[in-house]
Design a protein around this motif. Structure first.
Motif, PDB file in Angstrom:
ATOM      1  N   ILE A   1       7.301   5.605 -16.801  1.00 35.85           N
ATOM      2  CA  ILE A   1       6.281   6.210 -15.947  1.00 35.85           C
ATOM      3  C   ILE A   1       6.810   6.259 -14.520  1.00 35.85           C
ATOM      4  CG2 ILE A   1       3.909   6.037 -15.107  1.00 35.85           C
ATOM      5  CD1 ILE A   1       3.444   4.254 -17.679  1.00 35.85           C
ATOM      6  N   VAL A   2       6.985   7.454 -13.994  1.00 34.89           N
ATOM      7  CA  VAL A   2       7.540   7.638 -12.650  1.00 34.89           C
ATOM      8  C   VAL A   2       6.400   7.965 -11.691  1.00 34.89           C
ATOM      9  CG1 VAL A   2       9.133   8.951 -11.221  1.00 34.89           C
ATOM     10  CG2 VAL A   2       9.727   8.435 -13.603  1.00 34.89           C
ATOM     11  N   VAL A   3       6.226   7.108 -10.692  1.00 41.68           N
ATOM     12  CA  VAL A   3       5.175   7.274  -9.693  1.00 41.68           C
ATOM     13  C   VAL A   3       5.819   7.599  -8.339  1.00 41.68           C
ATOM     14  CG1 VAL A   3       3.173   6.234  -8.565  1.00 41.68           C
ATOM     15  CG2 VAL A   3       3.755   5.585 -10.927  1.00 41.68           C
ATOM     16  N   PRO A   4       5.844   8.879  -7.924  1.00 43.34           N
ATOM     17  CA  PRO A   4       6.326   9.201  -6.578  1.00 43.34           C
ATOM     18  C   PRO A   4       5.342   8.641  -5.544  1.00 43.34           C
ATOM     19  CG  PRO A   4       6.347  11.140  -7.999  1.00 43.34           C
ATOM     20  CD  PRO A   4       5.532  10.089  -8.696  1.00 43.34           C
ATOM     21  N   LEU A   5       5.876   8.188  -4.404  1.00 40.26           N
ATOM     22  CA  LEU A   5       4.995   7.552  -3.416  1.00 40.26           C
ATOM     23  C   LEU A   5       5.602   7.615  -2.025  1.00 40.26           C
ATOM     24  CD1 LEU A   5       6.528   4.559  -2.916  1.00 40.26           C
ATOM     25  CD2 LEU A   5       5.645   4.214  -5.215  1.00 40.26           C
ATOM     26  N   ARG A   6       4.722   7.423  -1.032  1.00 34.70           N
ATOM     27  CA  ARG A   6       5.133   7.284   0.355  1.00 34.70           C
ATOM     28  C   ARG A   6       4.432   6.063   0.944  1.00 34.70           C
ATOM     29  NH1 ARG A   6       2.921  12.136   0.472  1.00 34.70           N
ATOM     30  NH2 ARG A   6       1.771  11.809   2.404  1.00 34.70           N
ATOM     31  N   PHE A   7       4.989   5.544   2.020  1.00 36.19           N
ATOM     32  CA  PHE A   7       4.362   4.410   2.682  1.00 36.19           C
ATOM     33  C   PHE A   7       3.483   4.922   3.831  1.00 36.19           C
ATOM     34  CE2 PHE A   7       8.167   1.971   1.107  1.00 36.19           C
ATOM     35  CZ  PHE A   7       7.440   1.185   0.220  1.00 36.19           C
ATOM     36  N   PRO A   8       2.206   4.542   3.874  1.00 34.33           N
ATOM     37  CA  PRO A   8       1.320   5.024   4.937  1.00 34.33           C
ATOM     38  C   PRO A   8       1.729   4.512   6.313  1.00 34.33           C
ATOM     39  CG  PRO A   8       0.226   3.324   3.638  1.00 34.33           C
ATOM     40  CD  PRO A   8       1.495   3.665   2.922  1.00 34.33           C
TER      41      PRO A   8
ATOM     42  N   GLU B   1       0.843  -1.188   0.000  1.00 28.53           N
ATOM     43  CA  GLU B   1       0.000   0.000   0.000  1.00 28.53           C
ATOM     44  C   GLU B   1       0.881   1.243   0.000  1.00 28.53           C
ATOM     45  OE1 GLU B   1      -2.975   0.041   3.020  1.00 28.53           O
ATOM     46  OE2 GLU B   1      -4.083  -1.642   2.149  1.00 28.53           O
ATOM     47  N   VAL B   2       0.496   2.220  -0.840  1.00 28.66           N
ATOM     48  CA  VAL B   2       1.301   3.427  -1.005  1.00 28.66           C
ATOM     49  C   VAL B   2       0.390   4.645  -1.101  1.00 28.66           C
ATOM     50  CG1 VAL B   2       3.223   2.255  -2.125  1.00 28.66           C
ATOM     51  CG2 VAL B   2       1.342   3.115  -3.526  1.00 28.66           C
ATOM     52  N   ILE B   3       0.953   5.807  -0.778  1.00 33.54           N
ATOM     53  CA  ILE B   3       0.256   7.087  -0.924  1.00 33.54           C
ATOM     54  C   ILE B   3       0.737   7.731  -2.215  1.00 33.54           C
ATOM     55  CG2 ILE B   3      -0.213   9.320   0.141  1.00 33.54           C
ATOM     56  CD1 ILE B   3       0.840   8.057   2.789  1.00 33.54           C
ATOM     57  N   VAL B   4      -0.206   8.135  -3.063  1.00 35.91           N
ATOM     58  CA  VAL B   4       0.131   8.667  -4.381  1.00 35.91           C
ATOM     59  C   VAL B   4      -0.551  10.014  -4.601  1.00 35.91           C
ATOM     60  CG1 VAL B   4      -0.123   8.311  -6.874  1.00 35.91           C
ATOM     61  CG2 VAL B   4       0.501   6.389  -5.402  1.00 35.91           C
ATOM     62  N   ASP B   5       0.204  10.973  -5.129  1.00 33.08           N
ATOM     63  CA  ASP B   5      -0.327  12.262  -5.565  1.00 33.08           C
ATOM     64  C   ASP B   5      -0.364  12.235  -7.092  1.00 33.08           C
ATOM     65  OD1 ASP B   5      -0.795  14.873  -6.362  1.00 33.08           O
ATOM     66  OD2 ASP B   5       0.480  15.767  -4.832  1.00 33.08           O
TER      67      ASP B   5
END
Length: 235
Positions: free
Chosen positions: A152-159, A89-93
């Motif tokens: 395709i570059v997907v910036p993300l953070r871990f919740p 699971e990741v946080i995506v903008d």
């Protein structure tokens, strides 16, 4: 000293632009990177579980606490965590996702486009590119190394631990590119950041009577991250 650009300043400017982009991209300022493949010698290998690389020892140790797995060394000297997770699971903008088609040569991009028009070099930006009209033809040309493929570059953070900072996943699979417009449509209906799942789906099939398999990276939208936080009793 050899100076092949002495009579062609435009060629020199184009090369310097490519070189500057390459230098800027060599060590991007990402806390970690998700990877769906690795190299075994010179042979690329698809993975069934996520690999996460990072230059920081404290980060890889924190990731191991979250996801388990085995820490090794990546080819570039970074730390690599081979997890036992095929879903994260990741946080995506959505506004920060970058998508284009790129063809590389000698470590430099020689063709960058959005599928219809050139994105670089600056002199060609906005002009129609020479990519085939049909998707299958695009794939075949890229397979023969005569055309660009998805980047395709997907910036993300871990919740689970936002203090780990921002990482990224770079997708180069055509299947990911084909799914992207539908994923972006779902993301557009969410106000703010989204909680998503990055999966590695193992696909098995038969071809000419022989079993075949491949790993397909998939980004699926779960919902609003703010709504998920609001509904979590621990927050």
């Amino acid at each position: 000293m050899l100076d092949i650009f002495a009579t062609d300043p435009e060629a020199k400017a184009a090369r310097e632009e490519r070189e500057a982009k390459f230098e800027a991209s060599k060590r991007p300022d990402w806390s970690f990177q998700l990877r769906s493949g690795k190299r075994n010698g010179n042979q690329p290998v698809s993975l069934r579980e996520w690999r996460i690389t990072t230059p920081k020892l404290e980060t890889v140790n924190a990731l191991k606490e979250l996801f388990g797995g085995v820490i090794t060394e990546a080819p570039n000297g970074d730390y690599a965590l081979d997890t036992d997770r095929d879903r994260l699971e990741v946080i995506v903008d959505a506004s920060k996702i970058e998508s284009k088609l790129i063809q590389w040569a000698d470590g430099l991009p020689i063709h960058e486009c959005d599928g219809s028009n050139y994105l670089s070099p600056e002199a060609d930006k906005g002009k129609p590119c020479d990519c085939p009209r049909l998707l299958d033809d695009r794939k075949e040309k890229a397979k023969q190394r005569r055309g660009p493929k998805p980047n395709i570059v997907v910036p993300l953070r871990f919740p689970q631990d936002e203090d780990l900072g921002t990482g990224k996943y770079t997708a180069t699979a055509w299947s990911f590119a084909e799914d992207l417009p539908y994923v972006m449509a779902q993301l557009s209906r969410i106000d703010g950041e989204a909680l998503c799942a990055l999966r590695l789906d193992h696909i098995e099939y038969e071809k000419n009577g022989k079993p075949q398999s491949f790993t397909k990276p998939v980004l699926s939208v779960i919902g609003s991250y703010q709504d998920a936080i609001a509904g979590d009793p621990e927050n």
